[in-house]
Design a protein around this motif. Structure first.
Motif, short mmCIF file in Angstrom:
data_model
loop_
_atom_site.label_atom_id
_atom_site.label_comp_id
_atom_site.label_asym_id
_atom_site.label_seq_id
_atom_site.Cartn_x
_atom_site.Cartn_y
_atom_site.Cartn_z
N THR A 30 11.24 -43.59 3.57
CA THR A 30 10.37 -43.86 2.43
C THR A 30 9.50 -45.08 2.64
N LEU A 31 9.75 -45.86 3.67
CA LEU A 31 8.96 -47.06 3.94
C LEU A 31 7.74 -46.73 4.79
N PRO A 32 6.69 -47.56 4.72
CA PRO A 32 5.57 -47.37 5.65
C PRO A 32 5.98 -47.67 7.07
N ALA A 33 5.19 -47.21 8.03
CA ALA A 33 5.53 -47.42 9.44
C ALA A 33 5.42 -48.89 9.82
N THR A 34 4.39 -49.57 9.33
CA THR A 34 4.18 -50.98 9.63
C THR A 34 3.73 -51.69 8.36
N SER A 35 3.80 -53.00 8.38
CA SER A 35 3.34 -53.79 7.24
C SER A 35 2.76 -55.10 7.74
N ASN A 36 1.97 -55.74 6.84
CA ASN A 36 1.41 -57.06 7.13
C ASN A 36 0.60 -57.05 8.41
N LEU A 37 -0.37 -56.12 8.49
CA LEU A 37 -1.16 -55.99 9.70
C LEU A 37 -2.04 -57.20 9.96
N ARG A 38 -2.36 -57.96 8.90
CA ARG A 38 -3.23 -59.12 9.09
C ARG A 38 -2.55 -60.20 9.93
N VAL A 108 -13.34 -45.84 -8.05
CA VAL A 108 -12.15 -46.38 -8.69
C VAL A 108 -11.04 -46.38 -7.65
N TYR A 109 -10.40 -47.53 -7.48
CA TYR A 109 -9.37 -47.70 -6.46
C TYR A 109 -7.99 -47.45 -7.08
N ILE A 110 -7.20 -46.61 -6.44
CA ILE A 110 -5.87 -46.26 -6.94
C ILE A 110 -4.88 -46.32 -5.78
N LYS A 111 -3.77 -47.00 -6.00
CA LYS A 111 -2.70 -47.07 -5.00
C LYS A 111 -1.75 -45.90 -5.22
N PRO A 112 -1.48 -45.10 -4.18
CA PRO A 112 -0.52 -44.00 -4.35
C PRO A 112 0.86 -44.52 -4.73
N LEU A 113 1.58 -43.72 -5.48
CA LEU A 113 2.94 -44.09 -5.90
C LEU A 113 3.89 -43.85 -4.74
N PRO A 114 4.51 -44.90 -4.17
CA PRO A 114 5.42 -44.71 -3.03
C PRO A 114 6.75 -44.12 -3.47
N ARG A 115 7.35 -43.33 -2.60
CA ARG A 115 8.61 -42.68 -2.95
C ARG A 115 9.74 -43.70 -3.08
N TYR A 116 9.69 -44.81 -2.33
CA TYR A 116 10.79 -45.77 -2.42
C TYR A 116 10.87 -46.40 -3.81
N LEU A 117 9.79 -46.33 -4.59
CA LEU A 117 9.84 -46.88 -5.94
C LEU A 117 10.58 -45.94 -6.89
N LEU A 118 10.87 -44.74 -6.45
CA LEU A 118 11.65 -43.80 -7.26
C LEU A 118 13.08 -43.68 -6.76
N GLU A 119 13.47 -44.55 -5.83
CA GLU A 119 14.83 -44.55 -5.31
C GLU A 119 15.68 -45.57 -6.07
N PRO A 120 16.83 -45.18 -6.57
CA PRO A 120 17.68 -46.13 -7.31
C PRO A 120 18.07 -47.35 -6.48
#
Length: 406
Positions: A30-38, A108-120
């Motif tokens: 459920t996590l992205p492949a990478t983060s903090n690319l900057r 209009v900019y919209i962030k997709p709802l990540p699946r990990y936010l629906l994990e208990p």
């Protein structure tokens, strides 16, 4: 949103304990492949607390919080179909501080709802304060509580966006935004829509106004006004909240476009004044003559001043970027020099009498390779243990014993 009632910390932390209608997914998927690319490519599962802190952060937008009334009304967000009705085009963004910002050119900019936010497990581990936390008995806010308010506000914005089944189908249609906005698959029997209704029902039944971050109480925010406010209130000055011009050609082109439009208006006013001065009624009117004189001076000085400001802005951006580019170039050159030195040392060590092999020591290149191989093997072992139902990962791989990626 639920009506205003006395706030109970225990009840507050109970939502959302479970999502009855969401099928559980292995957390590492459920996590992205990478983060903090900057700041460099990282595996988010290696620092989960840092990942969630970075993801649910509105630090840049919070500096403009007291000016939100200039950029958007305090109301719930409009449903997705309403944005399309107004002729807006949905653009995917993974920045939470760009979520539900819109521009006058129809974006209009919209962030997709990540699946990990629906994990208990995400809520219980990273978005719920510990029972001993000071914020549970006082008005103070810890970092976890702030993250929770932002996450709840993000979910609340989706409860507003996906109000009707037509909104749900639009969110699943990749042609609307270039990607699906919801982590569901559209089923013919409608179970996914039923699942979404259960999630929204659970959310609205327990959510209080004070549980939601203030940003999400203002629905859509106008990006152009945020840019103007950011230019005059934040340091360094004249920097917009979000820059769309990524080249000097775009900078001059965007500013010269509205300047050309203003010049046409100025020319029309000057022509009307010239005609008025040819009439007997206005030719001897002192007030009209003074106004004509002042506007004539303005029509000469104004455009020149604007061109000068645009030029100064270009020079300012150049002066800001050049030192950063020089530092980046020097650091890369230094890193390359050190790497060549290490490789040269490996060659010298490898050309000896087999000291590295016979003595049990490995060259640096082989050590790097073996470390990478060990990390891959350890990650595979963790995945096998997870699929077998074990929650605790190998020590030191994902931030310590028992740290399970979500």
């Amino acid at each position: 949103m639920a009506s205003q009632q006395p706030h109970h910390p225990a009840h507050h932390n109970s939502f959302p304990a479970t999502f009855r209608s969401v099928k559980s997914t292995p957390r590492h998927n459920t996590l992205p492949a990478t983060s903090n690319l900057r700041h460099g490519v990282r595996d988010p599962s290696h620092d989960l607390d840092g990942f969630f802190t970075e993801t649910f952060s509105l630090a840049k937008l919070e500096t403009l919080q007291k000016h939100f009334w200039l950029a958007g009304a305090r109301r719930p967000a409009s449903p997705l179909h309403q944005h399309l009705f107004l002729g807006r085009r949905v653009v995917i963004t993974e920045r939470l501080d760009m979520h539900l910002l819109w521009e006058s050119d129809g974006l209009v900019y919209i962030k997709p709802l990540p699946r990990y936010l629906l994990e208990p497990g995400t809520w219980s581990r990273y978005l719920t304060c510990a029972p001993s936390c000071a914020c549970s008995t006082s008005s103070a806010k810890c970092s976890t509580k702030t993250r929770r308010e932002i996450a709840l506000g993000f979910l609340y914005s989706y409860a507003c966006l996906i109000s009707y089944e037509s909104d749900f189908e639009l969110a699943l249609n990749s042609e609307v935004a270039g990607a699906r906005l919801l982590p569901f698959r559209s089923d013919e029997d409608g179970t996914s829509w039923a699942a979404w209704k259960v999630i929204v029902s659970d959310l609205l039944a327990t959510l209080e106004t004070e549980d939601v971050h203030a940003r999400f109480l203002h629905a859509e925010l106008r990006l152009s006004r945020l840019n103007k406010v950011h230019r005059v209130t934040q340091w360094p000055l004249f920097q917009p909240y979000n820059r769309r011009s990524h080249s000097y050609g775009d900078l001059f082109r965007n500013n010269m476009t509205w300047l050309a439009t203003s010049t046409i208006f100025i020319a029309l006013v000057l022509t009307a004044m010239q005609v008025g001065m040819g009439t007997p009624q206005l030719a001897e009117d002192e007030a009209f003559l003074n106004a004509s004189f002042g506007f004539t001076v303005f029509s000469i000085v104004g455009p020149l001043g604007v061109v000068a400001l645009v030029f100064v802005a270009g020079v300012y951006n150049l002066l800001v970027e050049v030192p950063r580019l020089v530092r980046s170039s020097l650091s890369k050159a230094k890193a390359g020099k050190m790497r060549r030195g290490v490789e040269a040392g490996d060659d010298v060590e490898g050309s000896g009498q087999g000291k590295a092999v016979l003595g049990g020591e490995q060259p640096a290149a082989q050590q790097r390779k073996s470390m990478f191989t060990q990390r891959v093997q350890t990650s595979s072992a963790w995945q096998r243990s997870f699929e077998a139902g074990t929650e605790a990962g190998p020590t030191g791989v994902y931030g310590g014993p028992g740290a399970v990626p979500t």
